[in-house]
Design an enzyme around this catalytic site. Structure first.
Site, PDB file in Angstrom:
ATOM      1  N   CYS A 404     -15.210  -5.886  27.676  1.00 49.91           N
ATOM      2  CA  CYS A 404     -15.935  -5.269  28.785  1.00 49.91           C
ATOM      3  C   CYS A 404     -17.392  -5.731  28.793  1.00 49.91           C
ATOM      4  O   CYS A 404     -17.693  -6.832  29.219  1.00 49.91           O
ATOM      5  CB  CYS A 404     -15.815  -3.748  28.712  1.00 49.91           C
ATOM      6  SG  CYS A 404     -16.275  -2.908  30.244  1.00 49.91           S
ATOM      7  N   HIS A 535     -10.128  -3.110  28.515  1.00 56.79           N
ATOM      8  CA  HIS A 535     -10.239  -2.578  27.154  1.00 56.79           C
ATOM      9  C   HIS A 535      -8.877  -2.638  26.468  1.00 56.79           C
ATOM     10  O   HIS A 535      -8.091  -1.679  26.540  1.00 56.79           O
ATOM     11  CB  HIS A 535     -10.725  -1.124  27.184  1.00 56.79           C
ATOM     12  CG  HIS A 535     -12.157  -0.957  27.549  1.00 56.79           C
ATOM     13  ND1 HIS A 535     -13.156  -0.817  26.609  1.00 56.79           N
ATOM     14  CD2 HIS A 535     -12.764  -0.927  28.754  1.00 56.79           C
ATOM     15  CE1 HIS A 535     -14.325  -0.687  27.230  1.00 56.79           C
ATOM     16  NE2 HIS A 535     -14.107  -0.748  28.532  1.00 56.79           N
ATOM     17  N   GLU A 537      -8.079  -2.282  23.483  1.00 57.72           N
ATOM     18  CA  GLU A 537      -7.926  -1.338  22.376  1.00 57.72           C
ATOM     19  C   GLU A 537      -7.197  -0.067  22.794  1.00 57.72           C
ATOM     20  O   GLU A 537      -6.576   0.613  21.967  1.00 57.72           O
ATOM     21  CB  GLU A 537      -9.290  -0.979  21.772  1.00 57.72           C
ATOM     22  CG  GLU A 537     -10.209  -0.143  22.649  1.00 57.72           C
ATOM     23  CD  GLU A 537     -11.100  -0.963  23.561  1.00 57.72           C
ATOM     24  OE1 GLU A 537     -12.172  -0.458  23.970  1.00 57.72           O
ATOM     25  OE2 GLU A 537     -10.731  -2.107  23.861  1.00 57.72           O
TER      26      GLU A 537
END
Length: 577
Positions: A404, A535, A537
């Site tokens: 990001c 993102h 994650e």
């Protein structure tokens, strides 16, 4: 539907989320379908506008919900996909009740905490607990409900009362309560008085614990367990010893060893739930994989060092999903992970003048790391330090992953150094930035007035471009033509610069459905220099690591080619999951 409530006493941050997730995972090993709900007693509608330094990470769901970080734990452990309605806040509930009152739904009644608010909470739980959360599309069998905060806090009082009533609504055989408490060790003695007081408070509110999970830095003595059982009016088998272990991934096995699941099986009459042979087999496979994964963690010998260059490093929970994605990846490739925390501002020249020791320490970490990660964030603070870290990784062929803000930072660095845009920057950082210097711009469709829930949020597709067969990140994704990942951003790379950037080697291998918005870039002729606007994650799972993170860890350990060849797939020779 069976409900397992996890509450906490004595102090906040005691580990309710990990215990709730671990309990749910163990129930899944029986073949059950499990879902989860988190109750947060704060007045905010969601976690979207809360500072990560105060509250920790804001976790984003497929539907764009900005929630408490514990929902990330549930998704990672349970392998489920939750919705924004699985996170209940005081702000949401009050808004819901007031909206109904304005519509006249209460037929002129005086609207009160009891019964209107407490009924709304119970109705919400019953409705959301039945939403399918896995690929079976079937209604869950068990719902884990975590009550945030500490029992006794004034903020949580309406939720405690709602749960007190709820146990009678659903029936004793369908409701179990696990209370997490603290057993501190003072001068070598394990003290049970805080737990006794916490259970007394809980009982006075009408909730009777079925199990007491005692958090302690060391394994509880038998006499301590017996004392807790006697003074808290439960049997010794109802006292669970949750002592410190090598990692939170060991907690499910710790609970399994103490036969917690056997007690819940009898208490909730789980034999009444019809399971297929396939369900039971799938549960057994999950347990075997989990045991093998924790074995990988314990057996890891070689260390891989990742420098995390961020701006909220004073509170590690600000990057919880990033940490977990790194852990998942390192466990898969059987490497011991060492995260080297670097506050981005300490890398900037100004830091050298102010505090030389911090400046030199930060640069020593960056220069000795096996890989460098620049995660997401907001605001100008520390961005010049991040730019310097990205340049170091690019010029010195150090594996790099930007997420990001990290993608935007690395693009600014490339534009300044390679394209000659000496004043290149983001319109987020510099007000009235000249048009020719705009590397990162505000997305035109985003609301500039309202802060909450107005970003580009949730699961969105990214399409790999033609002629990207060389791309390492595409290979990590299994040469898929497109991927779906979760987003949370207001700014994007200036579309006018794409052509110049790509002609100079910074290739945007992934773009959105319009083919204009940049989602993934990769640098050619580099061991691993990748950044994503999304993102990754947020979708990393314990047994299925995020691909960009796996690439970073593997490249940093000099085994990326082995990973791309499948040597570390589950069940292969390279790993024993």
């Amino acid at each position: 539907m069976k409900y397992v409530v996890v509450s906490g006493g004595v102090i906040s941050g005691i580990g309710k989320g990990v215990l709730a997730s671990s309990t749910g995972m163990l129930l899944k090993t029986l073949g059950l379908k499990v879902t989860s709900i988190k109750i947060d007693p704060y007045m905010n509608i969601d976690a979207g506008t809360m500072s990560p330094l105060e509250h920790g990470e804001c976790f984003v769901l497929n539907d764009g919900g900005e929630t408490d970080l514990d929902l990330g734990n549930y998704e990672r452990y349970l392998g489920v996909t939750l919705t924004k309605d699985h996170n209940i806040t005081t702000g949401k509930i009050y808004s819901h009740v007031i909206a109904r009152e304005r519509k006249g739904d209460y037929l002129g009644k005086t609207v009160q905490i009891v019964p209107h608010l407490t009924n709304a909470i119970q109705d919400w739980i019953e409705r959301v607990s039945r939403i399918p959360v896995d690929d079976t599309g079937l209604e869950p069998d068990v719902c884990i409900i975590e009550l945030g905060g500490t029992v006794g806090d004034i903020e949580s009082a309406p939720f405690v009362e709602a749960l007190r009533q709820f146990q009678f609504r659903v029936g004793k055989e369908n409701f179990a309560l696990i209370h997490v408490s603290l057993v501190p060790v003072i001068h070598g003695e394990q003290k049970t008085k805080p737990t006794q007081a916490a259970i007394k408070d809980l009982r006075s509110l009408g909730l009777i614990p079925d199990m007491i999970a005692c958090r302690c830095s060391e394994e509880l003595e038998k006499s301590t367990i017996e004392k807790v059982a006697m003074f808290c009016h439960v049997g010794p088998e109802q006292v669970v010893n949750v002592h410190d272990v090598n990692s939170t991934y060991h907690v499910p096995l710790l609970l399994l060893k103490q036969k917690m699941i056997d007690y819940l099986h009898a208490r909730l009459q789980l034999e009444s739930i019809a399971l297929t042979t396939e369900d039971i087999q799938r549960g057994a496979e999950l347990l075997n994989k989990w045991k093998a994964m924790t074995g990988n963690f314990d057996a890891s010998m070689e260390t891989v060092k990742i420098a995390l260059v961020g701006k909220y490093t004073h509170l590690k929970d600000s990057y919880l999903s990033v940490i977990k994605a790194l852990e998942h990846s390192s466990m898969k490739v059987r490497r011991k992970l060492e995260i080297m925390w670097v506050e981005a501002t300490d890398l900037e020249p100004e830091a050298q003048e102010a505090e030389k020791s911090k400046f030199h320490e930060a640069w020593e970490k960056v220069s000795t790391a096996d890989g460098i990660l620049v995660p997401g964030g907001f605001g100008i603070r520390g961005t010049e330090g991040m730019i310097l870290a990205a340049r170091w990784a690019r010029e010195n062929k150090i594996p790099f992953l930007g997420i990001c803000l990290g993608l935007q930072i690395a693009t600014i660095e490339f534009s300044r150094d390679i394209l000659g845009m000496k004043k290149g920057n983001s319109t987020e950082f510099v007000e009235n930035l000249a048009e020719e210097d705009q590397v990162v711009v505000y997305m035109p469709e985003i609301d500039k007035e309202k802060m909450g829930g107005t970003m580009r949020l949730g699961l969105r597709p990214t399409y790999f471009q033609e002629d990207s067969e060389w791309s390492k990140i595409k290979k990590l994704y299994g040469n898929a033509s497109s991927v779906e990942e979760r987003h949370r951003h207001r700014y994007e790379i200036n579309p006018k610069l794409i052509k110049d950037l790509e002609e100079n080697g910074l290739v945007f291998v992934g773009k959105d459905e319009t083919n204009n918005r940049c989602e993934i870039f990769e640098l050619k002729n580099h061991p691993y220099f990748v950044a994503t606007q999304y993102h990754p994650e947020y979708t990393s799972k314990v047994l299925d690591p995020s691909k960009p993170f796996l690439g970073l860890v593997a490249a940093s350990a000099n085994i990326l080619d082995d990973v791309l060849e499948g040597q570390f797939e589950f069940g292969s020779h390279g790993a024993e999951f």
